[in-house]
Design an enzyme around this catalytic site. Structure first.
Site, mmCIF file in Angstrom:
data_model
loop_
_atom_site.group_PDB
_atom_site.id
_atom_site.type_symbol
_atom_site.label_atom_id
_atom_site.label_comp_id
_atom_site.label_asym_id
_atom_site.label_seq_id
_atom_site.Cartn_x
_atom_site.Cartn_y
_atom_site.Cartn_z
ATOM 1 N N HIS A 107 0.854 -1.183 0.000
ATOM 2 C CA HIS A 107 0.000 0.000 0.000
ATOM 3 C C HIS A 107 0.890 1.232 0.000
ATOM 4 C CE1 HIS A 107 -3.065 2.895 1.076
ATOM 5 N NE2 HIS A 107 -3.918 1.991 0.628
ATOM 6 N N ASP A 143 -8.118 -4.922 -0.226
ATOM 7 C CA ASP A 143 -8.621 -5.599 -1.414
ATOM 8 C C ASP A 143 -8.259 -7.071 -1.472
ATOM 9 O OD1 ASP A 143 -10.029 -3.535 -2.458
ATOM 10 O OD2 ASP A 143 -8.271 -2.628 -3.387
#
Ligand code: ACO
Length: 428
Positions: free
Chosen positions: A307, A364
């Site tokens: 991320h 996700d």
């Protein structure tokens, strides 16, 4: 701490104010950099160090894994609030009272009809069209059937446009799925809650009653809350920058949907499932794919890992991992994909390459697994993300307009040819 930053360029010193946010973050205010230094600019590809705005909507601390909306922790909101309350909180700044919440929901329901001509646009798409392309186009098309500009100085006008899009967007989401599945386009049920209505609009078959499943409703509610805002990410920055030219709300949102589509952003949830499927088809050898992910000659990346901001863990992923286990157990879903996901996760968490680079499963990695358990097709995952992110985009757009931010227009450092004479075509 001194509240001045000093910059020295070729022996000349320049001072810039330091500004502090409410969470003690510090920023160097370089608004006057070019004018005071005679045109020196900054270069920051991907804006890894650049704050584009001051915002009071969402706070996140990537090192500590903190995420909060308007001061409320994501953990508490996911457990205690519902999606509409969170939408209200993000957009208007405070949790709604019971009366405000009821009115908000009623006003949204009153706006949940979409001009019938939009159906013709839906009809014109082939079934094979990607749902994100369809959703972005339909959102843009709404402009043609609704007042395209909002008088941002009128709270009433602003409120109307907020409830209008919150009412119509779930219909577009449902139609996007129903078109793909060859189901008749229909409207929702005014007697239902926001999330229950979304599910019914998506899954109701014309020849049978739709029965709500509380576990699925709660899981979707939680997923939407976790996705509702994430400060200045790619799609949100897109919404703000498009809106900064005073383009309308729907046009700005449509651009945000396109930005979200990419596999490095919201499209990752689709990419995760496709990756897990591919690994399964290839015999389920997770070690082989770990090796590919680490091979710099190989473009393959472990989707759902890493991320830009979270460098220890993604707090949303923590919540959703628990939800995924509960939902799949409750629904009785036994999916070989789950075993592959768990295997990859374990290997990555113990692998030097991933540990050193602080690459952890992101939201996700798990959201696609839940969506799949709910029976949502893989290429609709990012559409579900967009449904969740809608209040965040609206809140950010509204804040940008209310703060009267200038048009977004980054600088560059030109590295092309310098002045040269034109050569006529017959002499080149
Ligand atoms: N698999 C393998 N290696 C990775 C991965 C990955 N998923 N992510 C990052 N790396 C490596 C990079 O190759 C780089 O290695 P190097 O230092 O040896 O060159 C290092 O980790 C840093 O990566 P960057 O790409 O510089 O990190 P950045 O912050 O720019 O990218 C991103 C973050 C885009 C999320 C990246 O981790 C990625 O592509 N992940 C997979 C896609 C994904 O899951 N996206 C969803 C994000 S969450 C969201 O949008 C809701």
């Amino acid at each position: 701490m001194a509240n001045i930053a000093t910059l020295e360029i070729n022996g000349e010193k320049y001072e810039f104010p330091l500004i502090e946010g409410t969470e003690k973050e510090v920023a160097i205010d370089i608004k006057n950099l070019r004018s005071t230094t005679g045109g020196v600019t900054t270069i920051d590809p991907g804006y890894k160090n650049t704050g584009s705005c001051e915002s009071s909507i969402t706070f996140l601390d990537g090192e500590k894994g903190i995420l909060s909306y308007r001061g409320y922790s994501i953990e508490e909101l996911a457990e205690k609030a519902d999606f509409l309350e969170v939408a209200y909180l993000l957009i208007f700044g405070e949790l709604p009272t019971k009366e405000q919440n009821d009115k908000f929901h009623e006003d949204i329901k009153a706006e949940s009809l979409v001009d019938d001509d939009i159906r013709k646009i839906v009809d014109a798409f082939p079934k094979s069209a990607h749902p994100m392309g369809v959703l972005s186009s339909l959102t843009s098309a709404l402009t043609a059937f609704n007042p395209s500009s909002v008088n941002v100085d009128s709270e009433e006008d602003m409120y109307k446009s907020v409830v209008r899009i919150l009412g119509k967007f779930p219909v577009l989401v449902a139609w996007t799925l129903r078109k793909k599945q060859g189901l008749p386009l229909d409207y929702g049920d005014k007697n239902l809650g926001y999330v229950e209505n979304v599910l019914k609009m998506m899954f109701k078959k014309p020849n049978e009653e739709y029965v709500q499943n509380k576990i699925v409703v709660d899981a979707l509610d939680k997923l939407l809350i976790l996705h509702a805002d994430h400060e200045q990410n790619c799609s949100t920055s897109t919404v703000r920058i498009v809106g900064s030219s005073h383009a309308g709300l729907f046009a700005s949102l449509s651009a945000g949907i396109s930005a979200l589509w990419g596999p490095l952003h919201g499209g990752a949830n689709q990419a995760v499932l496709e990756m897990l499927e591919a690994i399964k088809e290839d015999g389920g050898d997770t070690k082989k794919y770990m090796a590919k992910a680490k091979d710099k000659e190989d473009p393959f990346r472990l989707m759902g890992f890493g991320h830009r901001v979270y460098k220890n863990f993604d707090p949303r992923a923590k919540i959703i991992k628990v939800a995924a286990d509960e939902v799949l157990a409750d629904l009785g879903v036994e999916d070989p994909i789950l075993e592959i996901a768990k295997g990859l996760e374990q290997e990555a968490l113990n692998d030097d390459y991933f540990v050193k680079r602080k690459l952890y499963p992101n939201v996700d990695f798990y959201s696609g697994i839940i969506y799949r358990g709910m029976g949502i097709p893989t290429d609709m995952f990012t559409v579900m993300f967009a449904l969740g992110r809608l209040p965040g985009w609206i809140a950010q757009w509204r804040e940008m307009r209310l703060r009267k931010e200038p048009i977004g227009r980054p600088r560059q450092l030109y590295i092309g040819e310098t002045k040269r004479p034109f050569v006529p075509i017959n002499k080149r």
